[in-house]
Design a protein around this motif. Structure first.
Motif, PDB file in Angstrom:
ATOM      1  N   SER A   1       0.812  -1.212   0.000  1.00  0.00           N
ATOM      2  CA  SER A   1       0.000   0.000   0.000  1.00  0.00           C
ATOM      3  C   SER A   1       0.844   1.259   0.000  1.00  0.00           C
ATOM      4  O   SER A   1       0.580   2.204   0.713  1.00  0.00           O
ATOM      5  N   MET A   2       1.893   1.251  -0.847  1.00  0.00           N
ATOM      6  CA  MET A   2       2.755   2.419  -0.967  1.00  0.00           C
ATOM      7  C   MET A   2       2.918   2.761  -2.437  1.00  0.00           C
ATOM      8  O   MET A   2       2.869   1.902  -3.286  1.00  0.00           O
TER       9      MET A   2
ATOM     10  N   ALA B   1       5.762   4.002  -4.868  1.00  0.00           N
ATOM     11  CA  ALA B   1       7.221   4.103  -4.819  1.00  0.00           C
ATOM     12  C   ALA B   1       7.739   4.895  -6.009  1.00  0.00           C
ATOM     13  O   ALA B   1       7.121   4.930  -7.061  1.00  0.00           O
TER      14      ALA B   1
ATOM     15  N   ASP C   1       3.688  -8.934   4.612  1.00  0.00           N
ATOM     16  CA  ASP C   1       4.023  -8.158   3.430  1.00  0.00           C
ATOM     17  C   ASP C   1       5.040  -8.913   2.587  1.00  0.00           C
ATOM     18  O   ASP C   1       5.893  -9.630   3.113  1.00  0.00           O
TER      19      ASP C   1
ATOM     20  N   GLU D   1      16.804  -1.685   2.969  1.00  0.00           N
ATOM     21  CA  GLU D   1      17.185  -0.317   3.276  1.00  0.00           C
ATOM     22  C   GLU D   1      18.437   0.022   2.494  1.00  0.00           C
ATOM     23  O   GLU D   1      19.205  -0.866   2.122  1.00  0.00           O
TER      24      GLU D   1
ATOM     25  N   THR E   1      12.153   3.779  -0.736  1.00  0.00           N
ATOM     26  CA  THR E   1      10.948   4.346  -0.139  1.00  0.00           C
ATOM     27  C   THR E   1      10.921   3.957   1.325  1.00  0.00           C
ATOM     28  O   THR E   1      11.040   2.781   1.654  1.00  0.00           O
ATOM     29  N   ASP E   2      10.789   4.934   2.205  1.00  0.00           N
ATOM     30  CA  ASP E   2      10.681   4.652   3.631  1.00  0.00           C
ATOM     31  C   ASP E   2       9.243   4.283   3.968  1.00  0.00           C
ATOM     32  O   ASP E   2       8.301   4.669   3.282  1.00  0.00           O
ATOM     33  N   GLY E   3       9.090   3.542   5.030  1.00  0.00           N
ATOM     34  CA  GLY E   3       7.750   3.158   5.464  1.00  0.00           C
ATOM     35  C   GLY E   3       7.851   2.072   6.497  1.00  0.00           C
ATOM     36  O   GLY E   3       8.926   1.761   6.996  1.00  0.00           O
ATOM     37  N   PRO E   4       6.709   1.453   6.832  1.00  0.00           N
ATOM     38  CA  PRO E   4       6.737   0.340   7.790  1.00  0.00           C
ATOM     39  C   PRO E   4       7.711  -0.752   7.358  1.00  0.00           C
ATOM     40  O   PRO E   4       8.382  -1.357   8.172  1.00  0.00           O
TER      41      PRO E   4
ATOM     42  N   PRO F   1      10.813  -0.725   4.644  1.00  0.00           N
ATOM     43  CA  PRO F   1      11.555   0.010   3.609  1.00  0.00           C
ATOM     44  C   PRO F   1      11.671  -0.823   2.330  1.00  0.00           C
ATOM     45  O   PRO F   1      11.865  -2.039   2.383  1.00  0.00           O
TER      46      PRO F   1
END
Length: 196
Positions: free
Chosen positions: A19-20, A22, A92, A113, A138-141, A143
């Motif tokens: 759900s991102m 990028a 995920d 990362e 992309t950073d997030g819950p 990476p």
């Protein structure tokens, strides 16, 4: 390191499994090449703009990067905005492939990362060879790093038909080793049907 590769944003309509949205390192479109056969001929003489090295034989099929235990997970095919996702059930995906129909690219994404966003790269390894690609992070819950490969590129077929697949990089990330799966080939066929 200087980067010649053009960059652009993914369409907002595409939503990855995490759900991102990028950022994508855009790849060469091989303009003027309209068939897979002509793309293969062009690949013999032109450097793929999306790749750091166009060296399909730089890692032998028996190399240790391809051998060893598979990363924990299994392939799942997602319809709709088609995607092939690899990871443990109910978590995920740690690796995913999906379509960008606007740029005619196979989008490659892995959980990782990066320590230096300017030089971050991954190497995708199949029994037929390997390619290196710059990636965007992309950073997030979880990476993520993302790159794209033109659907006309014959390396996409190597990925789709590979019995084993490995992804190394970015620096400091564990090597992902995955079995091939019909989900990957199904995705590539779906991508090409939707763009041609």
């Amino acid at each position: 390191m200087e980067r010649d590769m053009p960059q652009k944003y993914l369409p907002l309509s595409l939503i990855v499994s995490m759900s991102m949205v990028a950022l994508v390192a855009a790849c060469g479109n091989n303009e003027g090449e309209t068939t897979l056969e002509s793309a293969r001929e062009a690949e013999q003489t032109l450097e793929n703009e999306s790749a750091i090295d166009n060296t399909p034989d730089n890692i032998p099929a028996g190399d240790s990067l391809l051998t060893g235990d598979y990363s924990e997970g299994e392939w799942v095919y997602k319809a709709g905005d088609p995607a092939a996702l690899y990871g443990r059930p109910s978590t995920d995906a740690i690796f995913s492939l999906w379509c960008d129909t606007e740029s005619n690219e196979l989008i490659v994404q892995r959980a990782a990362e990066v320590s230096n966003a300017e030089t971050a790269e991954i190497t995708i390894i199949t029994p037929l060879g390997s390619r290196k690609y710059y990636v965007q992070s992309t950073d997030g819950p979880m990476p993520l790093v993302t790159t794209g490969i033109a659907l006309e590129d014959m390396f996409v077929d190597d990925i789709a038909q590979a019995a084993r697949l490995a992804v190394s990089g970015p620096e400091g990330s564990e090597i992902l080793r995955m079995p091939g799966g019909p989900e990957v080939n199904r995705l590539v066929e779906a991508c090409r049907r939707s763009t041609y």
